[in-house]
Motif scaffolding. Structure first.
Motif, PDB file in Angstrom:
ATOM      1  N   ILE A   7      -6.581  13.304  10.287  1.00  0.00           N
ATOM      2  CA  ILE A   7      -5.683  13.423   9.144  1.00  0.00           C
ATOM      3  C   ILE A   7      -6.260  14.473   8.211  1.00  0.00           C
ATOM      4  O   ILE A   7      -7.457  14.471   7.931  1.00  0.00           O
ATOM      5  N   GLU A   8      -5.418  15.376   7.759  1.00  0.00           N
ATOM      6  CA  GLU A   8      -5.823  16.406   6.812  1.00  0.00           C
ATOM      7  C   GLU A   8      -5.130  16.150   5.480  1.00  0.00           C
ATOM      8  O   GLU A   8      -3.903  16.029   5.424  1.00  0.00           O
ATOM      9  N   VAL A   9      -5.938  16.058   4.423  1.00  0.00           N
ATOM     10  CA  VAL A   9      -5.420  15.851   3.068  1.00  0.00           C
ATOM     11  C   VAL A   9      -5.419  17.204   2.367  1.00  0.00           C
ATOM     12  O   VAL A   9      -6.473  17.808   2.170  1.00  0.00           O
ATOM     13  N   ALA A  47      -2.818   5.404  -0.132  1.00  0.00           N
ATOM     14  CA  ALA A  47      -3.749   4.334   0.236  1.00  0.00           C
ATOM     15  C   ALA A  47      -3.934   4.257   1.745  1.00  0.00           C
ATOM     16  O   ALA A  47      -5.013   3.901   2.228  1.00  0.00           O
ATOM     17  N   LEU A  48      -2.904   4.603   2.502  1.00  0.00           N
ATOM     18  CA  LEU A  48      -2.999   4.555   3.961  1.00  0.00           C
ATOM     19  C   LEU A  48      -3.691   5.791   4.526  1.00  0.00           C
ATOM     20  O   LEU A  48      -4.610   5.673   5.334  1.00  0.00           O
ATOM     21  N   VAL A  49      -3.255   6.970   4.128  1.00  0.00           N
ATOM     22  CA  VAL A  49      -3.772   8.188   4.758  1.00  0.00           C
ATOM     23  C   VAL A  49      -4.909   8.820   3.975  1.00  0.00           C
ATOM     24  O   VAL A  49      -5.619   9.687   4.500  1.00  0.00           O
ATOM     25  N   GLY A  50      -5.119   8.416   2.724  1.00  0.00           N
ATOM     26  CA  GLY A  50      -6.184   8.991   1.910  1.00  0.00           C
ATOM     27  C   GLY A  50      -5.628  10.001   0.931  1.00  0.00           C
ATOM     28  O   GLY A  50      -4.491  10.474   1.042  1.00  0.00           O
ATOM     29  N   GLY A  51      -6.422  10.341  -0.051  1.00  0.00           N
ATOM     30  CA  GLY A  51      -5.985  11.311  -1.050  1.00  0.00           C
ATOM     31  C   GLY A  51      -6.885  11.295  -2.266  1.00  0.00           C
ATOM     32  O   GLY A  51      -7.992  10.753  -2.238  1.00  0.00           O
ATOM     33  N   GLY A  52      -6.401  11.865  -3.341  1.00  0.00           N
ATOM     34  CA  GLY A  52      -7.166  12.000  -4.570  1.00  0.00           C
ATOM     35  C   GLY A  52      -6.915  13.360  -5.171  1.00  0.00           C
ATOM     36  O   GLY A  52      -6.667  14.335  -4.450  1.00  0.00           O
ATOM     37  N   SER A  53      -6.967  13.441  -6.496  1.00  0.00           N
ATOM     38  CA  SER A  53      -6.665  14.695  -7.166  1.00  0.00           C
ATOM     39  C   SER A  53      -7.869  15.630  -7.226  1.00  0.00           C
ATOM     40  O   SER A  53      -7.741  16.833  -7.064  1.00  0.00           O
ATOM     41  N   ARG A  54      -9.073  15.079  -7.467  1.00  0.00           N
ATOM     42  CA  ARG A  54     -10.267  15.921  -7.576  1.00  0.00           C
ATOM     43  C   ARG A  54     -11.095  15.921  -6.297  1.00  0.00           C
ATOM     44  O   ARG A  54     -11.660  16.929  -5.914  1.00  0.00           O
ATOM     45  N   ALA A  55     -11.171  14.759  -5.653  1.00  0.00           N
ATOM     46  CA  ALA A  55     -11.926  14.639  -4.400  1.00  0.00           C
ATOM     47  C   ALA A  55     -11.165  13.694  -3.485  1.00  0.00           C
ATOM     48  O   ALA A  55     -10.665  12.662  -3.921  1.00  0.00           O
ATOM     49  N   ALA A  56     -11.065  14.066  -2.217  1.00  0.00           N
ATOM     50  CA  ALA A  56     -10.319  13.251  -1.265  1.00  0.00           C
ATOM     51  C   ALA A  56     -11.109  11.999  -0.904  1.00  0.00           C
ATOM     52  O   ALA A  56     -12.298  12.064  -0.601  1.00  0.00           O
ATOM     53  N   ARG A  57     -10.451  10.858  -0.959  1.00  0.00           N
ATOM     54  CA  ARG A  57     -11.055   9.604  -0.565  1.00  0.00           C
ATOM     55  C   ARG A  57     -10.435   9.140   0.744  1.00  0.00           C
ATOM     56  O   ARG A  57      -9.242   9.335   0.980  1.00  0.00           O
ATOM     57  N   ALA A  60       0.830  -1.207   0.000  1.00  0.00           N
ATOM     58  CA  ALA A  60       0.000   0.000   0.000  1.00  0.00           C
ATOM     59  C   ALA A  60       0.863   1.255   0.000  1.00  0.00           C
ATOM     60  O   ALA A  60       1.893   1.330   0.673  1.00  0.00           O
ATOM     61  N   SER A  61       0.421   2.248  -0.767  1.00  0.00           N
ATOM     62  CA  SER A  61       1.146   3.515  -0.865  1.00  0.00           C
ATOM     63  C   SER A  61       0.759   4.433   0.297  1.00  0.00           C
ATOM     64  O   SER A  61      -0.135   4.129   1.090  1.00  0.00           O
ATOM     65  N   VAL A  62       1.427   5.582   0.355  1.00  0.00           N
ATOM     66  CA  VAL A  62       1.086   6.576   1.375  1.00  0.00           C
ATOM     67  C   VAL A  62      -0.353   7.033   1.207  1.00  0.00           C
ATOM     68  O   VAL A  62      -1.113   7.148   2.179  1.00  0.00           O
ATOM     69  N   ARG A  98       9.043   2.957   3.961  1.00  0.00           N
ATOM     70  CA  ARG A  98       9.381   3.801   5.110  1.00  0.00           C
ATOM     71  C   ARG A  98       8.486   5.041   5.134  1.00  0.00           C
ATOM     72  O   ARG A  98       8.040   5.484   6.202  1.00  0.00           O
ATOM     73  N   ALA A  99       8.209   5.601   3.949  1.00  0.00           N
ATOM     74  CA  ALA A  99       7.376   6.802   3.892  1.00  0.00           C
ATOM     75  C   ALA A  99       5.958   6.514   4.352  1.00  0.00           C
ATOM     76  O   ALA A  99       5.340   7.332   5.048  1.00  0.00           O
ATOM     77  N   ALA A 100       5.411   5.339   3.980  1.00  0.00           N
ATOM     78  CA  ALA A 100       4.047   5.002   4.381  1.00  0.00           C
ATOM     79  C   ALA A 100       3.953   4.826   5.889  1.00  0.00           C
ATOM     80  O   ALA A 100       2.990   5.280   6.524  1.00  0.00           O
ATOM     81  N   LEU A 101       4.954   4.187   6.494  1.00  0.00           N
ATOM     82  CA  LEU A 101       4.930   3.988   7.940  1.00  0.00           C
ATOM     83  C   LEU A 101       5.093   5.306   8.695  1.00  0.00           C
ATOM     84  O   LEU A 101       4.394   5.558   9.681  1.00  0.00           O
ATOM     85  N   ASP A 102       5.990   6.159   8.233  1.00  0.00           N
ATOM     86  CA  ASP A 102       6.201   7.428   8.928  1.00  0.00           C
ATOM     87  C   ASP A 102       5.015   8.367   8.772  1.00  0.00           C
ATOM     88  O   ASP A 102       4.833   9.290   9.584  1.00  0.00           O
ATOM     89  N   ALA A 103       4.194   8.152   7.737  1.00  0.00           N
ATOM     90  CA  ALA A 103       2.994   8.978   7.574  1.00  0.00           C
ATOM     91  C   ALA A 103       1.978   8.727   8.674  1.00  0.00           C
ATOM     92  O   ALA A 103       1.044   9.523   8.851  1.00  0.00           O
TER      93      ALA A 103
END
Length: 508
Positions: free
Chosen positions: A328-330, A281-291, A277-279, A313-318
């Motif tokens: 969490i704020e996206v 996928a763990l914390v949420g995101g999206g270009s047009r609408a946050a998921r 899983a990417s960062v 390492r980046a995903a865990l530190d997030a």
């Protein structure tokens, strides 16, 4: 009347904002425009609304029609505005009663044939309408069950645009159409996972009970086949059931994720993303609408990261910031979305890439540098936020085949956890916190709850020699208070402090 107004809801994270949908007709070249910061999917509502009205027998006037979504500074996305745009346009043309739609919030996507399709996020949208003082909301038929979970709001479920138009006074026959249902369902199904299935791991089960009673983060390390995953998947079953507010928050996240919500589930959720899983996928995101990401879906429940050392390492530190703040704020160029993310972190990892380092009778083929690199995949700041760090060994044959050994059941463990959590809630009833894991360290180190010098002396020595940070000091205190609650004593003693230190990477 050439102008009409109704209401819809724009979602930013799990927060809903009321949007005024204004429609105006002018005697100019026929055109249909939507203004007010719509995204691409919302701009496509022009064709959906036009075809849906025509197929419902509610043709729009052949004049210039302008629909404004106010406030214009608020980003708007998705097809949930279709129904509001359609009824405002019809009211501006005189087909339906403008006064009727002015006091109603409309949520739903239109099909080209006039049917109303379900949309994600109906539950937080209806909550937003209720907070704004609206008493009537029209939603798609498939979203009726979750909309009715909000008290104090009159919910009407519609299957077609013609049906909605009739409710608002249109002189048109509402034909029977096929109901559009949602593909998936999320229900609070009983789990058949029981702690009695775990053999020969009494220390690990006790650590799991401590984690469940106090809301503590837990790391299980050990070779493959030791039972780490079995233990992790049984943690939600012994945790205290969700309260009303927590259940509503979890249901709102499920609704935002597109799942069907029919009841308020009381079992804490369990999210177990794959180690690839990417960062985002763990914390949420999206270009047009946050998921919502995995940590948001694990809100009020457990985030289980199996093979934690294989995550980037980046995903865990997030995870470090939401572990402390519970949110969490996206941030994106055009919007900022805020999600709740108060979860219990459960990590499981092997001692080395092959999994056999330190295992009696097994051969480890990993070079020393690979073992050292593997053990440091979890950064120091992330490890410092773990309350319990437990090594899980493989089960001996004598334990696996002994039928006389008494095993802890989920029901028995849940009873202990509930009793301990009630004691903690009673102690913190005059504060904003209910679990020991949420209490600030200053409350435990100072004032009436401060332990005696003799009791906390092992903890003070560990802090002085650098084995503990101040954050770790506070986390040991929280675990000790949970142990006292499980033992039904007023405050931790030297034994609880010592056991809490041992559960934190074997410190003493």
């Amino acid at each position: 009347m050439s102008t009409a107004r109704t209401w819809a809801v724009a979602l930013s994270g799990v927060d809903g904002h009321l949007v005024e949908v204004e429609a105006d007709l002018s005697n100019q070249t026929p055109e249909f425009r939507i203004i007010g910061l719509p995204d691409k999917s919302l701009a496509e509502a022009v064709q959906r609304v036009h075809n849906a009205c025509k197929n419902a027998g509610l043709d729009l006037p052949r004049r210039r029609l302008t629909v404004n979504l106010s406030p214009a500074s608020l980003p708007k996305h998705g097809a949930g505005f279709d129904l509001g745009i359609a009824v405002a346009a019809l009211a501006a043309g005189g087909s339906i009663e403008p006064r009727s739609i002015a006091a109603t919030v409309h949520v739903g996507e239109l099909g080209l044939d006039g049917r109303i399709r379900p949309v994600p996020g109906v539950l937080p949208a209806v909550f937003a309408a209720a907070r704004a003082g609206f008493e009537r909301v029209i939603v798609p038929h498939a979203n009726e069950a979750e909309a009715r979970l909000v008290p104090g709001v009159h919910v009407r479920a519609a299957t077609s645009l013609a049906e909605v138009a009739v409710w608002h006074g249109a002189d048109v026959e509402a034909p029977e159409v096929e109901t559009v249902d949602m593909a998936s369902a999320s229900v609070d199904a009983p789990s058949d996972l029981d702690l009695s299935d775990v053999v020969g791991q009494e220390d690990a089960i006790e650590a799991l009970i401590v984690a469940a009673a106090g809301g503590h983060h837990l790391l299980l390390s050990g070779p493959p086949g030791a039972g780490k995953t079995m233990l992790a998947r049984r943690l939600p079953g012994i945790m205290p059931p969700l309260g009303d507010q927590e259940a509503l928050e979890v249901a709102s996240i499920l609704s935002l994720n597109g799942d069907r919500v029919v009841t308020l589930g009381r079992t804490p959720p369990l999210e177990a993303p794959h180690h690839s899983a990417s960062v985002a996928a763990l914390v949420g995101g999206g270009s047009r609408a946050a998921r919502p990401g995995a940590i948001v879906r694990a809100h009020c429940g457990v985030l289980f990261l199996d093979e934690a050392a294989e995550f980037s390492r980046a995903a865990l530190d997030a995870l470090r910031q939401p572990l402390e703040s519970g949110v969490i704020e996206v941030h994106r160029a055009g919007f900022t979305a805020r999600f709740p993310a108060r979860f219990q972190l459960l990590l499981a990892m092997n001692p080395c890439p092959c999994g056999n380092h330190g295992v009696r009778g097994a051969e480890c083929v990993c070079p020393p540098m690979a073992i050292r690199r593997y053990s440091t995949r979890l950064s120091g700041p992330l490890r410092d936020r773990i309350d319990i760090d437990l090594h899980v060994a493989r089960v001996a044959a004598s334990c696996a085949t002994d039928e006389r050994r008494a095993r802890t059941t989920t029901a028995r463990a849940r009873a202990r956890v509930l009793a301990a959590s009630e004691r903690a809630a009673e102690r913190w009833k005059s504060t904003p916190w209910r679990r020991n894991a949420d209490v600030p360290g200053t409350w435990l180190r100072q004032g009436a709850l401060r332990l005696s010098v003799a009791t906390r002396s092992p903890l003070d020595r560990a802090l002085e020699r650098g084995s503990l940070t101040l954050r770790g000091y506070d986390r040991v205190l929280r675990v000790a208070w949970t142990m006292a609650d499980l033992a039904d004593i007023d405050r931790p003693g030297a034994e609880e402090i010592g056991r809490a230190l041992l559960l934190r990477r074997g410190l003493s």
